[in-house]
Design an enzyme around this catalytic site. Structure first.
Site, PDB file in Angstrom:
ATOM      1  N   ASN A 240     -13.420 -17.409  10.950  1.00  0.00           N
ATOM      2  CA  ASN A 240     -12.751 -16.355  11.711  1.00  0.00           C
ATOM      3  C   ASN A 240     -11.612 -15.694  10.928  1.00  0.00           C
ATOM      4  O   ASN A 240     -11.129 -14.645  11.307  1.00  0.00           O
ATOM      5  CB  ASN A 240     -12.239 -16.882  13.062  1.00  0.00           C
ATOM      6  CG  ASN A 240     -11.175 -17.939  12.908  1.00  0.00           C
ATOM      7  OD1 ASN A 240     -11.265 -18.790  12.015  1.00  0.00           O
ATOM      8  ND2 ASN A 240     -10.156 -17.901  13.752  1.00  0.00           N
ATOM      9  N   HIS A 241     -11.196 -16.297   9.831  1.00  0.00           N
ATOM     10  CA  HIS A 241     -10.163 -15.661   9.006  1.00  0.00           C
ATOM     11  C   HIS A 241     -10.755 -14.781   7.903  1.00  0.00           C
ATOM     12  O   HIS A 241     -10.008 -14.120   7.198  1.00  0.00           O
ATOM     13  CB  HIS A 241      -9.237 -16.707   8.402  1.00  0.00           C
ATOM     14  CG  HIS A 241      -8.156 -17.140   9.348  1.00  0.00           C
ATOM     15  ND1 HIS A 241      -6.929 -16.525   9.407  1.00  0.00           N
ATOM     16  CD2 HIS A 241      -8.138 -18.089  10.305  1.00  0.00           C
ATOM     17  CE1 HIS A 241      -6.187 -17.101  10.341  1.00  0.00           C
ATOM     18  NE2 HIS A 241      -6.895 -18.062  10.898  1.00  0.00           N
ATOM     19  N   HIS A 292     -18.781 -22.268  11.467  1.00  0.00           N
ATOM     20  CA  HIS A 292     -17.333 -22.432  11.397  1.00  0.00           C
ATOM     21  C   HIS A 292     -16.705 -22.935  12.689  1.00  0.00           C
ATOM     22  O   HIS A 292     -15.934 -23.884  12.692  1.00  0.00           O
ATOM     23  CB  HIS A 292     -16.668 -21.121  10.979  1.00  0.00           C
ATOM     24  CG  HIS A 292     -15.173 -21.237  10.906  1.00  0.00           C
ATOM     25  ND1 HIS A 292     -14.550 -21.965   9.918  1.00  0.00           N
ATOM     26  CD2 HIS A 292     -14.185 -20.792  11.721  1.00  0.00           C
ATOM     27  CE1 HIS A 292     -13.247 -21.934  10.124  1.00  0.00           C
ATOM     28  NE2 HIS A 292     -12.993 -21.225  11.207  1.00  0.00           N
ATOM     29  N   HIS A 488     -12.604 -25.234  11.708  1.00  0.00           N
ATOM     30  CA  HIS A 488     -11.842 -24.392  12.639  1.00  0.00           C
ATOM     31  C   HIS A 488     -10.646 -25.073  13.292  1.00  0.00           C
ATOM     32  O   HIS A 488      -9.724 -24.417  13.708  1.00  0.00           O
ATOM     33  CB  HIS A 488     -12.800 -23.887  13.725  1.00  0.00           C
ATOM     34  CG  HIS A 488     -12.277 -22.730  14.536  1.00  0.00           C
ATOM     35  ND1 HIS A 488     -11.610 -21.675  13.989  1.00  0.00           N
ATOM     36  CD2 HIS A 488     -12.351 -22.463  15.862  1.00  0.00           C
ATOM     37  CE1 HIS A 488     -11.302 -20.815  14.943  1.00  0.00           C
ATOM     38  NE2 HIS A 488     -11.724 -21.268  16.083  1.00  0.00           N
ATOM     39  N   ASP A 665       0.628   1.043   8.324  1.00  0.00           N
ATOM     40  CA  ASP A 665       0.574   1.301   6.881  1.00  0.00           C
ATOM     41  C   ASP A 665      -0.867   1.144   6.426  1.00  0.00           C
ATOM     42  O   ASP A 665      -1.227   0.220   5.724  1.00  0.00           O
ATOM     43  CB  ASP A 665       1.478   0.292   6.168  1.00  0.00           C
ATOM     44  CG  ASP A 665       1.371   0.414   4.658  1.00  0.00           C
ATOM     45  OD1 ASP A 665       0.992   1.493   4.175  1.00  0.00           O
ATOM     46  OD2 ASP A 665       1.647  -0.575   3.975  1.00  0.00           O
ATOM     47  N   ASP A 667      -2.816   2.505   4.368  1.00  0.00           N
ATOM     48  CA  ASP A 667      -3.263   2.491   2.974  1.00  0.00           C
ATOM     49  C   ASP A 667      -2.629   1.339   2.193  1.00  0.00           C
ATOM     50  O   ASP A 667      -2.745   1.263   0.981  1.00  0.00           O
ATOM     51  CB  ASP A 667      -2.997   3.836   2.294  1.00  0.00           C
ATOM     52  CG  ASP A 667      -1.505   4.145   2.216  1.00  0.00           C
ATOM     53  OD1 ASP A 667      -0.701   3.320   2.743  1.00  0.00           O
ATOM     54  OD2 ASP A 667      -1.142   5.191   1.655  1.00  0.00           O
ATOM     55  N   SER A 669       0.323   0.632   1.306  1.00  0.00           N
ATOM     56  CA  SER A 669       1.236   1.007   0.232  1.00  0.00           C
ATOM     57  C   SER A 669       2.522   0.200   0.317  1.00  0.00           C
ATOM     58  O   SER A 669       3.310   0.191  -0.606  1.00  0.00           O
ATOM     59  CB  SER A 669       1.577   2.496   0.346  1.00  0.00           C
ATOM     60  OG  SER A 669       2.194   2.731   1.596  1.00  0.00           O
ATOM     61  N   ASP A 709      14.649   7.852   1.825  1.00  0.00           N
ATOM     62  CA  ASP A 709      13.818   8.000   0.633  1.00  0.00           C
ATOM     63  C   ASP A 709      12.445   8.574   0.968  1.00  0.00           C
ATOM     64  O   ASP A 709      11.525   8.551   0.161  1.00  0.00           O
ATOM     65  CB  ASP A 709      13.685   6.653  -0.103  1.00  0.00           C
ATOM     66  CG  ASP A 709      13.025   5.596   0.764  1.00  0.00           C
ATOM     67  OD1 ASP A 709      12.751   5.888   1.951  1.00  0.00           O
ATOM     68  OD2 ASP A 709      12.787   4.493   0.270  1.00  0.00           O
ATOM     69  N   GLU A 716      13.385  -1.247   7.207  1.00  0.00           N
ATOM     70  CA  GLU A 716      13.821  -0.169   8.083  1.00  0.00           C
ATOM     71  C   GLU A 716      13.109  -0.248   9.424  1.00  0.00           C
ATOM     72  O   GLU A 716      13.679   0.004  10.479  1.00  0.00           O
ATOM     73  CB  GLU A 716      13.549   1.186   7.413  1.00  0.00           C
ATOM     74  CG  GLU A 716      14.473   1.450   6.234  1.00  0.00           C
ATOM     75  CD  GLU A 716      14.039   2.631   5.377  1.00  0.00           C
ATOM     76  OE1 GLU A 716      14.880   3.183   4.670  1.00  0.00           O
ATOM     77  OE2 GLU A 716      12.838   2.994   5.414  1.00  0.00           O
TER      78      GLU A 716
END
Lengths: 763, 222
Positions: A240-241, A292, A488, A665, A667, A669, A709, A716
């Site tokens: 499951n992971h 599993h 599991h 987020d 993408d 980054s 920025d 933040e």
């Protein structure tokens, strides 16, 4: 033990009898001593497990929340659609042509300064062995080779059937290993003790290779390398992971991005695809089934064998893409005509109040009103109590909502399956899995055995089933099997038999919760198919300790984790304690303490047992709760130098917030760009009927971007959340935390956070 | 006290039993080895039941009765919680092999023989390998109320070691300890023996200084 009672005891036995009786006395005493240790060990285990499973529930709920939003979101441009695709599934299934793109690893230069291992394909046994050795020496494999290996692994996996079939005729014995969870030491230890994979030494790794531990990518590299070298003797099952949504929370995504700053995104993307290609189960000699999690009363091996496993991108979320395109119209109609009967899902305000919005961004007044009502006064408490008193009621509520809104979730079972999605298959694209197929996979990856008969939803984990001995027996009979091997679940001894020895749990990550918490184990099967179990502890230090020392160490760390949890709920605890202190004496009984603590944390722990370790003074069976809370805070503060109320908030929300951050987020980054932020807000606002202009969103983003920025980093993000939490708990409805833009643009920055806070982190 | 006949296997226990039977009230007050909640309960019970002359006023009686009831409720919670720690399936049953741990962790110190007798009381007529809570609760409540199988005080334990140390050297060699513990009394299994040795034996002298050992173990327990 006191010593004053000795007057009543004297030893006047005959000599021969004397020794016998002295011995029995010492034995009685010693056995009680050991029993109390055992009780402490069990309590420790409960703490770790409750905290672990509570986290899993949060994860499932979080994704249901986003799923719900996305299912009800109508993208109005191609751009938005793309973003949505990326947000959860990254990509459609890469077609062959797209996969070719992944092969551009060849263009990646390996610098001369690189001292790590080199790979060339086809892989030879020496390459794989060298890889193990390099990782043992803490070297890192270059991204070029990682991508190359993943590319080859995917090619190989894609040709495998869903259920691998092995025979003990070819290899003398087959070794089966359970969860590794990024603990490379355990994998190396297994190879060291049991021997490296070879034509004579076959292996099956039963899922959960990644997450939690710090060397997940290294484990994958070693496993894939051996799989390519010994395709007939080395086998992997999906756990499951092996799921990109789980990886967002449990550390693998983070690990990859930290280790591969430049190519991390690409690695994650191809991994998501590789994971879907992992086989689902392995069958040895047609007699031993290895998977599993487990099975359920609807597990159908024929169906599992023929479904297209590659369609199951994640077991956390059913059906994510395309639906928006196709069902938009239907949905809109449905909304208009039957809005009365579509109930609000569990995470949305259960509006007993008129169907007005919980807040309105356009109107400052409404906003103020809503904020003040969300201050932890009785109104909020009532809401909290109604909706969140006990996990069971949450799940019932959820189930009810899902049924009414026909919102597919993993709690439901039994009721007729709406076979909608496959009918909508767009030519040229891979079809969606049917709900039935998806559930088959969820069940085998998430389920746990139970002692009682029958099969019920696994509410503790938030996914899969609990299956009883009768379910196991039925399955074994139906398919003429001897027994089941699954993983599991962490077990103190690394393995555990249940269901009359028809189910064997095998878990290979030793010291999983803490050094000394549990052993790891693997099991060997020869032609007789009788399981031979080997246990180990990869950490040498634990060998030297006595049982008492081991337990104390682990116990300490469990209690630390528990105190952290308690601290994270200080305010709720204080409120709860006050309820038990009608006379305002500042004192409550320890019975009330136990009741209050459980009602806030819902961890189902033996609080009375744990009391001596958690509460120092037990004067007259009462507790001065304020000073107890103060002591809790002191312990946390001494470790992190921040103000306690802020710390409490952070502790409580950190893992959920980090997960949300990584989802937005999309993408990977490490930053939320303005674009990502705007898209997420579109998602929220469209469903919540909030009028929010692009300008507003920009202001919002700018206000969170404290260091200006141009993008929002994780700190933040956490900071913004914390400020809102703080301001609301202080009851200053009018004081928006980011005063720079609070009112001038007609929208407040705090409302959305307030909203997130309440909806996403309900407990 | 009817169940007293079960105690004959342990002399120390039957002696304490005598103390309880003979001087009930005194026993209730002096028991400092008993866990606090047990002592509290016993004091209350001996106050209201064993000492009728204390019932001076109706109100007082009512209060103490109420308190006794409260204490009994707390008592049940204690038993339930200990039971639940091993009730892994949350269906009010535990594996029969865990019963000893549960009873002992509740502050009781029975011998294996006594434990066996207790088991017979809580087991189903046709043993299933599991013990049900409904069966366990009344038996365990009674055991605690009657204060059976009291813990062994430190000095009694010391005396027991001294009996085995016939030469009065202050220590037992590893071999002696193994001999006594695995051949006398209710012998230790190999696992139990190894575990005891790992903490008890000083590797330099290969012997156990039992006085130090006891001090260490007793501190550790609190």
């Amino acid at each position: 033990m006191g010593s004053s009672t000795s007057i009543h005891h004297h030893f006047a036995f005959q000599n021969a009898e004397k020794a016998f009786k002295a011995a029995i006395l010492i034995q009685r005493w010693y056995r009680r001593y050991v029993a109390r240790l055992e009780m402490r060990r069990q309590c420790t285990w409960s703490i770790f497990q409750s905290i672990e499973y509570a986290g899993q529930q949060d994860q499932v709920k979080l994704h249901d929340f986003f799923s719900y939003l996305m299912d009800h979101f109508t993208p109005d441009s191609h751009h938005e659609k793309e973003f949505l695709d990326r947000m959860f599934t990254e990509e459609r299934f890469p077609q062959e042509a797209e996969m070719e793109k992944y092969s551009d690893y060849e263009s990646i230069e390996v610098p001369d300064s690189y001292t790590g291992p080199h790979l060339s394909f086809p892989l030879l046994p020496d390459h794989a062995t060298a890889l193990v050795e390099a990782f043992r020496l803490k070297q890192q494999l270059h991204a070029r080779y990682v991508l190359n290996l993943l590319y080859e692994a995917r090619k190989h996996l894609a040709q495998l059937p869903n259920i691998n079939r092995l025979s003990t005729c070819y290899s003398e014995e087959i070794t089966v290993c359970g969860d590794l969870h990024g603990q490379l030491d355990d994998l190396i230890f297994i190879f060291y003790k049991n021997g490296l994979p070879s034509p004579e030494r076959a292996y099956v790794f039963n899922g959960d290779f990644v997450d939690r531990g710090k060397d997940s990518i290294e484990i994958l590299m070693v496993l894939f390398a051996f799989m390519l070298v010994y395709p007939k003797e080395f086998h992997l099952n999906r756990g499951n992971h092996e799921d990109h949504l789980m990886n967002l929370r449990y550390g693998f995504t983070k690990e990859v991005m930290q280790k591969y700053k430049v190519h991390g995104k690409k690695i994650l993307r191809i991994l998501q695809d590789v994971f879907c290609w992992l086989p689902l189960a392995t069958l040895i000699d047609e007699k031993v089934l290895i998977l599993h999690g487990g099975v359920s009363d609807r597990t159908d091996l024929e169906l599992l064998a023929k479904l297209d496993r590659h369609k199951i991108v994640s077991t956390l979320r059913y059906k994510i893409r395309k639906e928006n395109d196709r069902q938009t119209e239907e949905k809109r109609k449905a909304h208009q005509t039957s809005s009365a009967q579509t109930s609000t899902p569990w995470f949305l305000p259960q509006s007993r109040s008129p169907p007005s919005l919980p807040f309105h961004l356009g109107s400052d007044k409404a906003h103020k009103a809503s904020l003040s009502s969300s201050v932890p006064c009785s109104a909020l408490l009532e809401h909290t109590e109604l909706a969140w008193l006990g996990r069971r009621s949450v799940d019932q509520e959820l189930e009810r909502c899902q049924q009414r809104a026909s919102f597919p979730g993993i709690w439901e079972k039994e009721e007729p399956l709406p076979q909608t999605s496959e009918a909508h298959t767009v030519p040229g694209e891979l079809p969606e899995p049917t709900l039935q197929e998806w559930r088959q996979v969820v069940d085998i990856l998430w389920s746990d055995p139970m002692m009682q008969e029958g099969c019920k939803a696994n509410t503790v984990r938030g996914g899969g089933c609990y299956f009883g001995p009768d379910v196991t027996e039925q399955l074994l009979q139906k398919y003429n099997l001897q027994f089941l091997i699954r993983s599991h679940e962490c077990k103190p001894e690394g393995y555990e038999f249940c269901h009359n020895r028809k189910v064997l749990t095998i878990f290979s990550a030793s010291n999983y919760y803490e050094v000394g918490s549990n052993r790891g184990a693997y099991v060997k099967l020869g032609p007789s198919l009788s399981p031979y179990i080997v246990q180990y502890q990869a950490n040498k230090a634990t060998h030297m300790l006595t049982m008492r020392q081991r337990i104390s160490r682990v116990e300490e760390s469990a209690l630390r984790a528990l105190r952290e949890k308690l601290f994270a709920h200080s305010s709720d605890l204080l409120d709860e304690f006050k309820k038990h202190d009608a006379d305002k004496t500042g004192l409550i009984t320890l019975t009330d303490w136990a009741t209050a603590v459980e009602s806030v944390l819902h961890l189902g722990l033996p609080w009375r047992m744990l009391r001596p370790q958690l509460v120092n003074s037990s004067m007259n069976n009462t507790l001065e709760y304020r000073s107890w809370l103060k002591d809790l805070a002191k312990e946390q503060l001494s470790r992190e130098n921040i103000q306690s109320s802020l710390l409490e908030t952070l502790y409580r929300n950190r893992s959920n917030l980090e997960t949300i951050f990584r989802i937005i987020d999309s993408d990977h980054s490490g930053f939320i760009s303005l674009d990502e932020f705007r898209q997420t807000w579109k998602l929220f606002s469209s469903h919540m009927n909030i009028d929010i202009t692009d300008d507003c969103i920009c202001d919002l983003a700018r206000s969170i971007d404290f260091n200006k920025d141009g993008h929002i980093d994780i700190n933040e993000f956490l900071e913004a959340f914390r400020l809102v939490e703080q301001s609301s708990s202080e009851g200053q409805a009018a004081d928006c935390p980011q005063s720079t833009n609070a009112n001038d643009s007609g929208c407040s920055s705090s409302a959305p956070w307030e909203f997130w806070k309440k909806k996403i982190n309900p407990t | 006290m009817e169940p007293a006949r079960r105690f004959c296997s342990s002399p120390a226990a039957s002696q304490r039993q005598g103390a309880v039977n003979g001087k009930g009230e005194e026993g209730g007050l002096q028991f400092n080895s008993i866990t606090p909640w047990g002592a509290e309960l016993f004091t209350q019970l001996s106050g209201s039941v064993l000492n009728p002359q204390l019932k001076k006023k109706k109100i007082e009686h009512a209060t103490s009765y109420k308190r006794g009831k409260l204490a009994l409720a707390e008592f049940h919670k204690k038993i339930k919680e200990a039971f639940e720690v091993f009730d892994h399936e949350s269906n009010n049953t535990v594996d029969v092999r865990e019963i000893g741990t549960i009873i002992r962790s509740l502050g009781c110190c029975p011998s294996e023989g006594e434990l066996h007798d207790l088991l017979a009381e809580v087991e189903e007529e046709e043993p299933t390998g599991y013990i049900r809570y409904e069966k366990f609760l009344p038996v365990m409540t009674k055991v605690l109320l009657e204060r059976r199988y009291r813990p062994i005080p430190e000095d009694v334990l010391l005396r027991a070691f001294e009996v085995l140390d016939s030469a009065k050297r202050g220590f037992l060699t590893k071999e002696e300890l193994i001999k006594y513990m695995t051949e006398e009394g209710e012998p230790f299994s190999q696992e139990e023996m190894e575990e005891m040795l790992s903490a008890a034996i000083d590797p330099d002298s290969n012997s156990i200084n039992y006085k130090e050992y006891i001090t260490m173990m007793v501190i550790d327990e609190n």
